[in-house]
Design a protein around this motif. Structure first.
Motif, PDB file in Angstrom:
ATOM      1  N   LYS A 148      52.268 -42.937 -18.824  1.00 34.25           N
ATOM      2  CA  LYS A 148      52.779 -43.215 -17.486  1.00 34.25           C
ATOM      3  C   LYS A 148      51.764 -42.742 -16.456  1.00 34.25           C
ATOM      4  O   LYS A 148      51.269 -41.615 -16.526  1.00 34.25           O
ATOM      5  N   LEU A 149      51.455 -43.615 -15.504  1.00 32.78           N
ATOM      6  CA  LEU A 149      50.523 -43.247 -14.445  1.00 32.78           C
ATOM      7  C   LEU A 149      51.089 -42.112 -13.598  1.00 32.78           C
ATOM      8  O   LEU A 149      52.304 -42.027 -13.378  1.00 32.78           O
ATOM      9  N   LEU A 150      50.214 -41.260 -13.112  1.00 30.26           N
ATOM     10  CA  LEU A 150      50.631 -40.252 -12.145  1.00 30.26           C
ATOM     11  C   LEU A 150      50.835 -40.932 -10.794  1.00 30.26           C
ATOM     12  O   LEU A 150      50.035 -41.784 -10.398  1.00 30.26           O
ATOM     13  N   PRO A 151      51.901 -40.600 -10.078  1.00 30.57           N
ATOM     14  CA  PRO A 151      52.173 -41.271  -8.797  1.00 30.57           C
ATOM     15  C   PRO A 151      51.198 -40.827  -7.711  1.00 30.57           C
ATOM     16  O   PRO A 151      50.976 -39.634  -7.511  1.00 30.57           O
ATOM     17  N   VAL A 152      50.610 -41.804  -7.038  1.00 31.91           N
ATOM     18  CA  VAL A 152      49.674 -41.544  -5.939  1.00 31.91           C
ATOM     19  C   VAL A 152      50.198 -42.258  -4.697  1.00 31.91           C
ATOM     20  O   VAL A 152      50.539 -43.443  -4.745  1.00 31.91           O
ATOM     21  N   LYS A 153      50.260 -41.550  -3.581  1.00 29.08           N
ATOM     22  CA  LYS A 153      50.782 -42.123  -2.350  1.00 29.08           C
ATOM     23  C   LYS A 153      49.886 -43.248  -1.841  1.00 29.08           C
ATOM     24  O   LYS A 153      48.677 -43.238  -2.048  1.00 29.08           O
ATOM     25  N   LYS A 154      50.507 -44.207  -1.174  1.00 30.19           N
ATOM     26  CA  LYS A 154      49.789 -45.332  -0.600  1.00 30.19           C
ATOM     27  C   LYS A 154      48.671 -44.843   0.316  1.00 30.19           C
ATOM     28  O   LYS A 154      48.873 -43.961   1.151  1.00 30.19           O
TER      29      LYS A 154
END
Length: 312
Positions: free
Chosen positions: A31-37
């Motif tokens: 699962k990708l780590l979440p990165v803000k827009k």
């Protein structure tokens, strides 16, 4: 022989995988780590937090109905060189050590980079290269690395990786992600940037900055920025970026083969999932590529390392 666990907690993705050494079948959860827009990655503290949250969920999915493990391994650092360290890898290490302690087995550890090379060998059906003493070249091209590696079977380390050439500044994946974020794409930007590039019909005359077997990629960011400021389309600018990276890797490959002689070349890492780049390199060299699911960060190579160490 048996089931082997691999865990990789890089700065991009949480990954765990199982490798069955009897059947050669793998099961992978990631699962990708979440990165803000608008951002181009994560701080290490944020990466550690997200791995801590995501890894238990992935492990529960991975171990559904799986029999007892025969061995396990984790990635402890980006590369097997002095000073290579990222706190995010501690999450995978801690979980793997806890699992091994509960089962009474000794964990193995290796580098994130070696996991990439082993996953690529598995994916393209070239694990046989580890059954003899003939060397081969492997590229690890990602957001954190642009390395050309001279590889050879090693009884103790499974495979030895010697850096033959590298980028002296920006890495290929950084160039792609920085342009992608500038264009408003979500991080990581590789797939969407390739989709834009495929809409361009432009042909560019590229003069890569390669010195011997090393390269410099810092000029790509400035050139792409200048193209956009002059009104060039996102599609053409994206294609220029990928063409520049392709020609750079091609020139490094040619230099490596001229020095070490004709040999297979394995291309690994997230950037090498780009078909525009892969197709061009395949036409020029005895080249082998991992499937996309084995190109980006994954733990399959780490699980395979555990199995090969158990076999040694």
């Amino acid at each position: 022989m048996g089931i082997y666990l691999g865990i990789d907690t890089s700065n991009y993705r949480t990954s765990c995988a199982l490798y069955d050494s009897c059947t050669g079948i793998v099961k992978s959860c990631r699962k990708l780590l979440p990165v803000k827009k608008g951002e181009r990655g994560l701080r290490q503290s944020d990466a550690v937090f997200h791995h801590t949250k995501q890894l238990p969920e992935l492990m529960e999915e991975l171990f559904d109905g799986v029999p007892k493990l025969s061995g396990c391994a984790y990635s402890y650092a980006p590369r097997e060189v002095e000073g290579s360290y990222m706190p995010c890898f501690l999450v995978g290490e801690n979980v793997c050590r806890a699992v091994s302690a509960s089962l009474g087995i000794e964990p193995s550890r290796t580098s994130h980079q070696k996991g990439h090379v082993l996953a690529a060998l598995y994916s393209c059906g070239k694990l046989g290269l580890l059954e003899n003493d003939e060397p081969f070249l492997a590229f690890h091209v990602s957001g954190g690395t642009t390395d050309m590696l001279l590889c050879k079977r090693d009884k103790e380390k499974v495979i030895s990786l010697t850096v033959a050439g590298h980028s002296t500044d920006l890495k290929a994946g950084q160039c792609i992600d920085r342009l992608g974020v500038r264009l408003g794409l979500d991080f990581p930007c590789g797939e969407k940037l390739e989709a834009l590039a495929r809409k361009s019909s432009r042909d560019f005359r590229i003069k890569p900055s390669v010195n011997g077997m090393d390269c410099s990629l810092s000029g790509i960011e400035n050139k792409c920025k200048a193209m956009l400021e002059k009104g060039e389309s996102p599609e053409d600018t994206s294609k220029f970026c990928l063409d520049y990276i392709c020609e750079t890797i091609s020139m490094m490959t040619k230099a490596g083969l001229e020095k070490y002689g004709n040999m297979p070349v394995i291309y690994a890492g997230g950037v090498m999932a780009d078909k525009l780049i892969a197709d061009q390199l395949s036409n020029r060299f005895d080249a082998y590529f991992a499937a996309p699911e084995f190109s980006g960060d994954n733990a399959v190579g780490i699980a395979l390392y555990a199995a090969l160490k158990g076999k040694a």
